[in-house]
Scaffold this motif. Structure first.
Motif, PDB file in Angstrom:
ATOM      1  N   LYS A 193       0.836  -1.205   0.000  1.00 31.58           N
ATOM      2  CA  LYS A 193       0.000   0.000   0.000  1.00 31.58           C
ATOM      3  C   LYS A 193       0.872   1.257   0.000  1.00 31.58           C
ATOM      4  N   LEU A 194       1.889   1.274   0.842  1.00 34.09           N
ATOM      5  CA  LEU A 194       2.801   2.409   0.891  1.00 34.09           C
ATOM      6  C   LEU A 194       3.514   2.583  -0.453  1.00 34.09           C
ATOM      7  N   ASP A 221       2.482   1.699  -3.445  1.00 35.45           N
ATOM      8  CA  ASP A 221       1.532   2.236  -4.430  1.00 35.45           C
ATOM      9  C   ASP A 221       1.282   3.724  -4.199  1.00 35.45           C
ATOM     10  N   GLU A 222       1.135   4.127  -2.944  1.00 40.53           N
ATOM     11  CA  GLU A 222       0.910   5.539  -2.631  1.00 40.53           C
ATOM     12  C   GLU A 222       2.101   6.391  -3.070  1.00 40.53           C
ATOM     13  N   ARG A 253       2.158   6.707  -6.842  1.00 43.14           N
ATOM     14  CA  ARG A 253       1.103   7.592  -7.364  1.00 43.14           C
ATOM     15  C   ARG A 253       1.469   9.058  -7.198  1.00 43.14           C
ATOM     16  N   ASP A 254       2.246   9.368  -6.165  1.00 41.27           N
ATOM     17  CA  ASP A 254       2.663  10.746  -5.920  1.00 41.27           C
ATOM     18  C   ASP A 254       3.759  11.085  -6.921  1.00 41.27           C
TER      19      ASP A 254
END
Length: 194
Positions: free
Chosen positions: A25-26, A28-29, A32-33
């Motif tokens: 999850k981290l 992917d985040e 995305r940034d």
């Protein structure tokens, strides 16, 4: 002794696919940034893995991260393209109603389409269940049509009720001796709510 190939084989999940959910999850985040370079992302993920006390063996490599980021960007582009087409189609529909069940089926269709794109990007020879996606979209279209018919009928009923209420109010107002301008304003107010 046989040499172990570093190249992923068909069907084998990548090291990134095997990351614990919180690490994934981290990752992917951070990807995305758009402000983060892949090197920044890689360092942040390695630091996070160290902080969590996880084994070094799960740390993704630079090339693995690059493959994953490239794959995600390709899928993201496909999703953006699908979204643009969907928005154009929705724009043609205007403000017609969409029921909750219809929205749910559309979301299921989007999810299945996303999964199919992921599967196709990972394994071009994989079989994609287009029939299920097609059936979901057809069901959504039928539900949408039923929702529009229901909405149209509801509007007709509201208009008929407002017309009756306006006629009754006009009759009562005239009997009460109100001016024709006041009667007209009352009638407009009642018809305005339909």
């Amino acid at each position: 002794m046989a040499e172990i190939s570093e190249k992923p084989t068909r069907g084998r999940r990548s090291k990134i696919d095997l990351l614990p959910p919180d690490v994934k999850k981290l990752l992917d985040e951070l990807l995305r940034d758009g402000r983060n370079s892949q090197q920044d992302v890689l360092e942040a993920i390695h630091d996070y893995i160290d902080q969590q006390g996880l084994p070094d063996i799960i740390k993704p490599s630079r090339s693995g991260l690059n493959r994953y980021a490239t794959r995600m960007e390709a899928i993201g582009k496909d999703l953006r393209d699908v979204r643009e087409v969907s928005q154009a189609l929705v724009g043609q529909l205007g403000d017609k109603p969409t029921g909750e069940v219809s929205r749910l089926i559309l979301e299921i269709g989007r999810t299945q389409l996303f999964k199919a794109m992921m599967q196709a990007s990972e394994d071009p020879e994989a079989e994609v269940n287009i029939g299920m996606i097609k059936d979901a979209m057809l069901a959504a279209q039928r539900l949408e049509s039923a929702a529009m018919q229901s909405h149209k009928r509801e509007k007709e009923i509201r208009k008929a009720f407002a017309d009756e209420a306006a006629a009754a109010a006009e009759s009562v107002a005239k009997k009460a001796g109100l001016t024709s301008e006041t009667v007209s304003n009352i009638k407009k107010e009642i018809l305005g709510i339909a």
